[in-house]
Design an enzyme around this catalytic site. Structure first.
Site, PDB file in Angstrom:
ATOM      1  N   TYR A   5     -16.019   2.552   9.512  1.00  0.00           N
ATOM      2  CA  TYR A   5     -14.485   2.560   9.603  1.00  0.00           C
ATOM      3  C   TYR A   5     -13.862   3.074  10.802  1.00  0.00           C
ATOM      4  CZ  TYR A   5      -9.743   4.088   8.507  1.00  0.00           C
ATOM      5  OH  TYR A   5      -8.341   4.423   8.415  1.00  0.00           O
ATOM      6  N   LYS A  28     -11.636   1.132  13.954  1.00  0.00           N
ATOM      7  CA  LYS A  28     -10.200   1.319  14.139  1.00  0.00           C
ATOM      8  C   LYS A  28     -10.084   1.686  15.499  1.00  0.00           C
ATOM      9  CE  LYS A  28      -7.202   1.412  10.348  1.00  0.00           C
ATOM     10  NZ  LYS A  28      -6.193   0.704  10.458  1.00  0.00           N
ATOM     11  N   GLY A  41       0.950  -1.139  -0.087  1.00  0.00           N
ATOM     12  CA  GLY A  41       0.083   0.053  -0.033  1.00  0.00           C
ATOM     13  C   GLY A  41       0.797   1.266   0.047  1.00  0.00           C
ATOM     14  N   PHE A  42       0.252   2.337   0.127  1.00  0.00           N
ATOM     15  CA  PHE A  42       0.916   3.751  -0.171  1.00  0.00           C
ATOM     16  C   PHE A  42       1.779   3.817   1.232  1.00  0.00           C
ATOM     17  CE2 PHE A  42      -0.510   8.300   1.272  1.00  0.00           C
ATOM     18  CZ  PHE A  42       0.706   8.920   0.766  1.00  0.00           C
ATOM     19  N   ILE A  43       1.379   4.079   2.404  1.00  0.00           N
ATOM     20  CA  ILE A  43       2.193   4.206   3.493  1.00  0.00           C
ATOM     21  C   ILE A  43       3.130   3.055   3.715  1.00  0.00           C
ATOM     22  CG2 ILE A  43       2.478   4.579   6.055  1.00  0.00           C
ATOM     23  CD1 ILE A  43      -0.459   6.049   5.945  1.00  0.00           C
TER      24      ILE A  43
END
Length: 321
Positions: free
Chosen positions: A152, A156, A10-12
């Site tokens: 979401y 979390k 993924g991105f991070i």
């Protein structure tokens, strides 16, 4: 160090893996290549990582108990950095059960496997969305965070609470990082900066939900990674939460569009749409705890970050649409 990084494609995750490998760590990555956005983009994120002699990428699901156990049995990890999960406020509105299963059950299984194999250092990627409607700006880690506005955000926050319980009953050392709207090269294509940039570049209208006055504390990916690496190095016994934000004034949607338009050298057309249920109107991080404990000091402001993103988009992003 030898680290397990979930969500490595993924991105991070890909940026973090590259930073860890560059400083000499060994990285084993786990990613399910969920079709939330094209696999080709994720494979591109991994090009440098796959080629590195100290990296290994495994395709699989954090909910696959047998696979996760095998990875830990063979791993000998010093720490786990758990970035994998289902992302996005708006997509979660239509799939709350799936978000709970992946983000809460998946996190729990990963933490249980870590404990079973003697890995007691665990970094978890959470989100500023957990603050919901109850927090007062700037958001501090001491806020109750018990009014999530989306499945979401609820997932979390639930995962955070599960990890907190494992600290108390099993002795797991946990650091929770609440990321505030991370952006930069490789950002997911559905996120605002990437989507708005693409729309301006293609002379399409930008959909703005609400008045355009909603604001975000945007965090450049390089700064978020620096904070994450510091957390990996510092994590010890107990439970810690740190905000990783941009460290400056929040940016409104209209200001964001202006920055993108100037960086692209093209005019922007705005199309107003109704507000979306589940979206937090304003986010701003109190980063004093991360600054003191982790030495966290964001260096890239929104103008410079947007310029870097647009440069990446012109070289890579536009061609990949």
């Amino acid at each position: 160090m030898k680290l397990l990084v979930t969500g490595i494609a993924g991105f991070i995750g890909s940026h973090l893996a590259e930073r860890l490998l560059a400083r000499g760590d060994t990285v084993v990555g786990l990613d399910s290549f969920d079709p939330f956005y094209p696999r080709a983009a994720k494979e591109k994120n991994l090009e440098g990582i796959r080629a590195h002699e100290s990296a290994r990428v495994i395709e699989g699901d954090i909910l696959d108990e047998a696979l996760v156990d095998e990875i830990f049995r063979e791993g000998g990890f010093d720490a786990v950095v758990h970035l994998a999960g289902l992302a996005g406020v708006r997509p979660s509105l239509g799939a709350p059960a799936r978000y709970q299963r992946v983000n809460v059950e998946g996190t729990t299984r990963l933490a249980e496997a870590a404990l079973a194999h003697g890995v007691r250092r665990f970094v978890f990627a959470s989100s500023s969305s957990v603050y919901g409607a109850s927090a007062r700006a700037p958001f501090a880690e001491s806020e109750r965070a018990d009014e999530p506005l989306s499945p979401y955000a609820a997932s979390k926050r639930s995962a955070e609470l599960v990890l907190r319980s494992l600290v108390h009953v099993r002795g797991l050392g946990v650091t929770v990082l609440r990321y505030f709207t991370v952006y930069g090269p490789r950002q997911r294509p559905e996120m605002a900066i990437h989507a708005f940039c693409r729309a301006i570049d293609q002379s399409r209208p930008i959909p703005i939900h609400g008045s355009g006055s909603a604001s975000r504390d945007y965090t450049y990916v390089g700064d978020a990674v620096s904070g994450t690496v510091s957390a990996i190095d510092r994590i010890d016994e107990g439970f810690r939460i740190y905000n990783l934000g941009g460290g400056s004034q929040p940016t409104t949607l209209f200001q964001l569009v202006t920055h993108l338009s100037r960086a692209l050298g093209k005019p922007a057309r705005i199309e107003h749409r109704p507000e979306v249920v589940g979206d937090v109107q304003h986010t701003v991080a109190d980063i004093s705890a991360a600054r003191e404990a982790l030495g966290y000091a964001p260096e890239v402001d929104i103008r410079e970050g947007i310029a870097r993103f647009v440069a990446w988009y012109r070289e890579h992003g536009a061609a990949g649409e």
